[in-house]
Design a protein around this motif. Sequence first.
Motif, PDB file in Angstrom:
ATOM      1  N   ALA A  22      32.845  19.875 -37.811  1.00 34.14           N
ATOM      2  CA  ALA A  22      31.535  19.530 -37.264  1.00 34.14           C
ATOM      3  C   ALA A  22      30.441  19.591 -38.319  1.00 34.14           C
ATOM      4  CB  ALA A  22      31.183  20.480 -36.113  1.00 34.14           C
ATOM      5  N   VAL A  23      29.397  18.818 -38.061  1.00 29.10           N
ATOM      6  CA  VAL A  23      28.197  18.772 -38.898  1.00 29.10           C
ATOM      7  C   VAL A  23      27.000  19.009 -37.993  1.00 29.10           C
ATOM      8  CG1 VAL A  23      26.728  17.266 -40.301  1.00 29.10           C
ATOM      9  CG2 VAL A  23      29.198  17.117 -40.518  1.00 29.10           C
ATOM     10  N   ARG A  24      26.022  19.780 -38.495  1.00 28.90           N
ATOM     11  CA  ARG A  24      24.796  20.004 -37.717  1.00 28.90           C
ATOM     12  C   ARG A  24      23.687  19.104 -38.248  1.00 28.90           C
ATOM     13  NH1 ARG A  24      21.715  25.711 -37.291  1.00 28.90           N
ATOM     14  NH2 ARG A  24      20.707  25.013 -39.185  1.00 28.90           N
ATOM     15  N   PHE A  25      23.050  18.400 -37.328  1.00 30.06           N
ATOM     16  CA  PHE A  25      21.877  17.584 -37.633  1.00 30.06           C
ATOM     17  C   PHE A  25      20.670  18.408 -37.221  1.00 30.06           C
ATOM     18  CE2 PHE A  25      25.428  14.768 -37.190  1.00 30.06           C
ATOM     19  CZ  PHE A  25      25.267  13.885 -38.252  1.00 30.06           C
ATOM     20  N   TYR A  26      19.827  18.748 -38.200  1.00 35.78           N
ATOM     21  CA  TYR A  26      18.757  19.716 -38.006  1.00 35.78           C
ATOM     22  C   TYR A  26      17.635  19.228 -37.107  1.00 35.78           C
ATOM     23  CZ  TYR A  26      20.849  22.380 -41.777  1.00 35.78           C
ATOM     24  OH  TYR A  26      21.713  23.101 -42.547  1.00 35.78           O
ATOM     25  N   LYS A  27      17.138  20.162 -36.277  1.00 38.94           N
ATOM     26  CA  LYS A  27      15.972  19.871 -35.445  1.00 38.94           C
ATOM     27  C   LYS A  27      14.795  19.526 -36.351  1.00 38.94           C
ATOM     28  CE  LYS A  27      14.948  24.781 -35.061  1.00 38.94           C
ATOM     29  NZ  LYS A  27      14.969  25.921 -34.193  1.00 38.94           N
ATOM     30  N   GLY A  28      13.998  18.554 -35.927  1.00 40.99           N
ATOM     31  CA  GLY A  28      12.814  18.162 -36.678  1.00 40.99           C
ATOM     32  C   GLY A  28      13.088  17.258 -37.875  1.00 40.99           C
ATOM     33  N   CYS A  29      14.348  16.868 -38.093  1.00 40.02           N
ATOM     34  CA  CYS A  29      14.690  16.067 -39.276  1.00 40.02           C
ATOM     35  C   CYS A  29      15.338  14.737 -38.883  1.00 40.02           C
ATOM     36  CB  CYS A  29      15.665  16.839 -40.161  1.00 40.02           C
ATOM     37  SG  CYS A  29      15.031  18.417 -40.764  1.00 40.02           S
ATOM     38  N   VAL A  30      15.290  13.803 -39.815  1.00 39.49           N
ATOM     39  CA  VAL A  30      15.994  12.523 -39.668  1.00 39.49           C
ATOM     40  C   VAL A  30      17.093  12.512 -40.721  1.00 39.49           C
ATOM     41  CG1 VAL A  30      15.814  10.014 -39.818  1.00 39.49           C
ATOM     42  CG2 VAL A  30      13.921  11.342 -38.845  1.00 39.49           C
ATOM     43  N   THR A  31      18.330  12.305 -40.275  1.00 39.29           N
ATOM     44  CA  THR A  31      19.478  12.311 -41.170  1.00 39.29           C
ATOM     45  C   THR A  31      20.145  10.947 -41.145  1.00 39.29           C
ATOM     46  OG1 THR A  31      19.857  14.651 -40.697  1.00 39.29           O
ATOM     47  CG2 THR A  31      21.682  13.440 -41.694  1.00 39.29           C
ATOM     48  N   LYS A  32      20.397  10.411 -42.325  1.00 35.68           N
ATOM     49  CA  LYS A  32      21.147   9.158 -42.449  1.00 35.68           C
ATOM     50  C   LYS A  32      22.546   9.523 -42.922  1.00 35.68           C
ATOM     51  CE  LYS A  32      17.255   6.110 -43.092  1.00 35.68           C
ATOM     52  NZ  LYS A  32      17.236   5.492 -41.816  1.00 35.68           N
ATOM     53  N   TRP A  33      23.578   8.968 -42.222  1.00 38.13           N
ATOM     54  CA  TRP A  33      24.954   9.338 -42.502  1.00 38.13           C
ATOM     55  C   TRP A  33      25.876   8.187 -42.142  1.00 38.13           C
ATOM     56  CZ3 TRP A  33      28.610   9.750 -38.519  1.00 38.13           C
ATOM     57  CH2 TRP A  33      28.087   9.621 -37.215  1.00 38.13           C
ATOM     58  N   TRP A  74      29.231   1.805 -41.211  1.00 39.90           N
ATOM     59  CA  TRP A  74      27.821   1.491 -41.391  1.00 39.90           C
ATOM     60  C   TRP A  74      26.989   2.764 -41.311  1.00 39.90           C
ATOM     61  CZ3 TRP A  74      30.879   0.007 -37.321  1.00 39.90           C
ATOM     62  CH2 TRP A  74      30.635   0.663 -36.119  1.00 39.90           C
ATOM     63  N   THR A  75      25.769   2.700 -41.807  1.00 39.30           N
ATOM     64  CA  THR A  75      24.879   3.855 -41.812  1.00 39.30           C
ATOM     65  C   THR A  75      24.326   4.109 -40.417  1.00 39.30           C
ATOM     66  OG1 THR A  75      24.282   3.482 -44.115  1.00 39.30           O
ATOM     67  CG2 THR A  75      22.771   4.824 -42.816  1.00 39.30           C
ATOM     68  N   ASN A  76      24.375   5.364 -40.005  1.00 38.48           N
ATOM     69  CA  ASN A  76      23.824   5.826 -38.733  1.00 38.48           C
ATOM     70  C   ASN A  76      22.591   6.665 -39.028  1.00 38.48           C
ATOM     71  OD1 ASN A  76      26.118   5.166 -36.722  1.00 38.48           O
ATOM     72  ND2 ASN A  76      27.157   6.179 -38.408  1.00 38.48           N
ATOM     73  N   THR A  77      21.664   6.717 -38.086  1.00 42.11           N
ATOM     74  CA  THR A  77      20.483   7.558 -38.207  1.00 42.11           C
ATOM     75  C   THR A  77      20.450   8.519 -37.031  1.00 42.11           C
ATOM     76  OG1 THR A  77      19.259   5.806 -39.328  1.00 42.11           O
ATOM     77  CG2 THR A  77      17.963   7.586 -38.351  1.00 42.11           C
ATOM     78  N   GLU A  78      20.367   9.804 -37.328  1.00 47.30           N
ATOM     79  CA  GLU A  78      20.219  10.827 -36.291  1.00 47.30           C
ATOM     80  C   GLU A  78      18.805  11.366 -36.404  1.00 47.30           C
ATOM     81  OE1 GLU A  78      20.810  12.619 -33.054  1.00 47.30           O
ATOM     82  OE2 GLU A  78      22.571  11.611 -33.882  1.00 47.30           O
ATOM     83  N   ASP A  79      17.957  11.025 -35.442  1.00 49.91           N
ATOM     84  CA  ASP A  79      16.548  11.423 -35.440  1.00 49.91           C
ATOM     85  C   ASP A  79      16.369  12.609 -34.507  1.00 49.91           C
ATOM     86  OD1 ASP A  79      13.793  11.679 -35.361  1.00 49.91           O
ATOM     87  OD2 ASP A  79      13.424   9.540 -35.019  1.00 49.91           O
ATOM     88  N   ARG A  80      16.160  13.794 -35.068  1.00 54.98           N
ATOM     89  CA  ARG A  80      16.012  15.020 -34.283  1.00 54.98           C
ATOM     90  C   ARG A  80      14.558  15.498 -34.260  1.00 54.98           C
ATOM     91  NH1 ARG A  80      19.474  14.771 -30.919  1.00 54.98           N
ATOM     92  NH2 ARG A  80      19.048  16.904 -30.356  1.00 54.98           N
ATOM     93  N   ARG A  81      13.605  14.623 -34.598  1.00 47.47           N
ATOM     94  CA  ARG A  81      12.189  15.006 -34.525  1.00 47.47           C
ATOM     95  C   ARG A  81      11.825  15.280 -33.074  1.00 47.47           C
ATOM     96  NH1 ARG A  81       9.864  10.056 -37.987  1.00 47.47           N
ATOM     97  NH2 ARG A  81      11.379   9.079 -36.614  1.00 47.47           N
ATOM     98  N   GLY A  82      11.257  16.446 -32.823  1.00 48.96           N
ATOM     99  CA  GLY A  82      10.874  16.842 -31.475  1.00 48.96           C
ATOM    100  C   GLY A  82      12.054  17.239 -30.597  1.00 48.96           C
ATOM    101  N   LYS A  83      13.225  17.446 -31.189  1.00 52.21           N
ATOM    102  CA  LYS A  83      14.439  17.789 -30.436  1.00 52.21           C
ATOM    103  C   LYS A  83      15.107  19.003 -31.075  1.00 52.21           C
ATOM    104  CE  LYS A  83      15.263  12.883 -29.578  1.00 52.21           C
ATOM    105  NZ  LYS A  83      16.130  11.755 -29.905  1.00 52.21           N
ATOM    106  N   THR A  84      16.088  19.549 -30.366  1.00 47.94           N
ATOM    107  CA  THR A  84      16.867  20.671 -30.893  1.00 47.94           C
ATOM    108  C   THR A  84      17.882  20.160 -31.917  1.00 47.94           C
ATOM    109  OG1 THR A  84      18.552  20.459 -29.179  1.00 47.94           O
ATOM    110  CG2 THR A  84      16.704  21.946 -28.705  1.00 47.94           C
ATOM    111  N   SER A  85      18.479  21.082 -32.656  1.00 46.48           N
ATOM    112  CA  SER A  85      19.566  20.714 -33.562  1.00 46.48           C
ATOM    113  C   SER A  85      20.735  20.189 -32.750  1.00 46.48           C
ATOM    114  CB  SER A  85      20.032  21.930 -34.369  1.00 46.48           C
ATOM    115  OG  SER A  85      19.043  22.331 -35.285  1.00 46.48           O
TER     116      SER A  85
END
Length: 152
Positions: A106-117, A123-134
Amino acid sequence: MITGKLGKWGVRSAALAIAVPLMSIGLSTPASAGTCTTSGCGGEVSNNSGMSLRIANCWSGTSSTYSGDKLPCVTHVNTWGSYNADVELPAGDESKFHYHYFDTDAVRFYKGCVTKWHYWGGWTNTEDRRGKTSLWKKFSDLDHVYIESITC
């Protein structure tokens, strides 16, 4: 008789074509603390971003995601030398270089951050956790996840 038209090898090939997809159904169980002992034997994470990223070598439950900072299966926080553990994978590092993380689950996508993976070859995915929990994402034993950037 079917062997007369296909021959012995044709029948075997047809049987394998049916059996292999059915066998994979049984392999799609939830990830758990891996015990593979060879680099590359399980899920891998490459951190190509400029910051550390939390990974875990265990997973519990049937869902493919978990909201929160700590996975329920983790009993050894910030531990490189144990199973059922999580750690901060430094920028530029890869899980395949760390024995207990040869099978990273597993990988954690941090709260308040945008992660490209992306997955290997994907293809590239974007996980947008701005205003959300990890958010933790589970991946399978054969996946290789590349973290390209983290912006907070």
